[in-house]
Motif scaffolding. Sequence first.
Motif, PDB file in Angstrom:
ATOM      1  N   ASN A  26       0.844  -1.182   0.000  1.00 26.24           N
ATOM      2  CA  ASN A  26       0.000   0.000   0.000  1.00 26.24           C
ATOM      3  C   ASN A  26       0.891   1.248   0.000  1.00 26.24           C
ATOM      4  OD1 ASN A  26      -1.512   2.254   0.783  1.00 26.24           O
ATOM      5  ND2 ASN A  26      -2.942   1.013   1.953  1.00 26.24           N
ATOM      6  N   LEU A  27       1.005   1.889  -1.145  1.00 22.35           N
ATOM      7  CA  LEU A  27       1.898   3.043  -1.265  1.00 22.35           C
ATOM      8  C   LEU A  27       1.443   4.255  -0.474  1.00 22.35           C
ATOM      9  CD1 LEU A  27       3.033   2.880  -4.979  1.00 22.35           C
ATOM     10  CD2 LEU A  27       4.386   2.452  -2.931  1.00 22.35           C
ATOM     11  N   GLY A  43      10.280   6.365  -9.262  1.00 27.23           N
ATOM     12  CA  GLY A  43       9.744   5.466 -10.278  1.00 27.23           C
ATOM     13  C   GLY A  43       9.542   4.086  -9.684  1.00 27.23           C
ATOM     14  N   LEU A  44       8.361   3.528  -9.896  1.00 28.70           N
ATOM     15  CA  LEU A  44       8.007   2.240  -9.313  1.00 28.70           C
ATOM     16  C   LEU A  44       7.394   1.311 -10.353  1.00 28.70           C
ATOM     17  CD1 LEU A  44       6.323   3.687  -6.116  1.00 28.70           C
ATOM     18  CD2 LEU A  44       8.508   2.465  -6.195  1.00 28.70           C
ATOM     19  N   ASP A  45       7.560   0.025 -10.149  1.00 28.43           N
ATOM     20  CA  ASP A  45       6.986  -0.988 -11.027  1.00 28.43           C
ATOM     21  C   ASP A  45       5.491  -1.119 -10.733  1.00 28.43           C
ATOM     22  OD1 ASP A  45       6.437  -3.135 -12.646  1.00 28.43           O
ATOM     23  OD2 ASP A  45       7.534  -4.584 -11.435  1.00 28.43           O
ATOM     24  N   TRP A  80       2.548  -3.079  -6.772  1.00 29.29           N
ATOM     25  CA  TRP A  80       1.801  -2.285  -5.797  1.00 29.29           C
ATOM     26  C   TRP A  80       0.314  -2.397  -6.007  1.00 29.29           C
ATOM     27  CZ3 TRP A  80       4.978  -0.990  -2.153  1.00 29.29           C
ATOM     28  CH2 TRP A  80       6.339  -0.915  -2.478  1.00 29.29           C
ATOM     29  N   ASP A  81      -0.442  -2.230  -4.915  1.00 32.22           N
ATOM     30  CA  ASP A  81      -1.903  -2.308  -4.993  1.00 32.22           C
ATOM     31  C   ASP A  81      -2.475  -1.173  -5.836  1.00 32.22           C
ATOM     32  OD1 ASP A  81      -1.820  -4.546  -3.395  1.00 32.22           O
ATOM     33  OD2 ASP A  81      -2.280  -3.457  -1.558  1.00 32.22           O
ATOM     34  N   PRO A 102      10.362  -7.525  -1.409  1.00 34.61           N
ATOM     35  CA  PRO A 102       8.922  -7.769  -1.246  1.00 34.61           C
ATOM     36  C   PRO A 102       8.522  -7.782   0.233  1.00 34.61           C
ATOM     37  CG  PRO A 102       9.866  -9.319  -2.819  1.00 34.61           C
ATOM     38  CD  PRO A 102      11.015  -8.582  -2.186  1.00 34.61           C
ATOM     39  N   PRO A 103       7.384  -7.177   0.569  1.00 38.79           N
ATOM     40  CA  PRO A 103       6.965  -7.082   1.969  1.00 38.79           C
ATOM     41  C   PRO A 103       6.799  -8.431   2.657  1.00 38.79           C
ATOM     42  CG  PRO A 103       5.489  -5.817   0.556  1.00 38.79           C
ATOM     43  CD  PRO A 103       6.450  -6.521  -0.328  1.00 38.79           C
ATOM     44  N   ASP A 104       6.464  -9.460   1.897  1.00 38.17           N
ATOM     45  CA  ASP A 104       6.227 -10.768   2.487  1.00 38.17           C
ATOM     46  C   ASP A 104       7.473 -11.661   2.523  1.00 38.17           C
ATOM     47  OD1 ASP A 104       6.297 -11.025  -0.255  1.00 38.17           O
ATOM     48  OD2 ASP A 104       4.533 -12.303  -0.393  1.00 38.17           O
TER      49      ASP A 104
END
Length: 165
Positions: free
Chosen positions: A30-31, A53-55, A59-60, A101-103
Amino acid sequence: MRPGTALLRLTTTHERQSILDGAWWPRSRNLDSELPQLISALTEHLGPITRIGLDSAAWDELPTRVTVDDRVVHIDVFSVGDDTALVTRGDQDHFSLLVVPPDMPPEAARAAMTEAVRSGSPKRAQQILIDTSLWLSPDARHRRSPHPGPGSTTWTRPNHGSAAT
């Protein structure tokens, strides 16, 4: 990782000989809750950030801009899937961060962040994540240590304004 913190590791050398300049381990996808913490930490240590810059696949939802401490930071979206965030300071100074990755399990995340800031590392973000995931296999656990080396610093920043996720 403590609840309510952003975990960021940046190289502390000025040579910038590696492909990556640091690593970021967000707590969620969640950005709206993650970016303000990252931008505040980056601004504190690098100066004003103007763009990130983000992929799009990672992201949600992707905002087009975020305001942090009365400064607008523009968000660029790309779909290359390379596990990086591209940070622009000022007009043209760019930094590339591995996005863990968050997980990802904590042991692998710490190992990935350590590798991302290793001076002179030729590895790209995707390869670092592959290698550190393999590190978790039972027969590989004794071969590597996720302790940070020289030339890197880790910062955590309290989450001041959004609930922990």
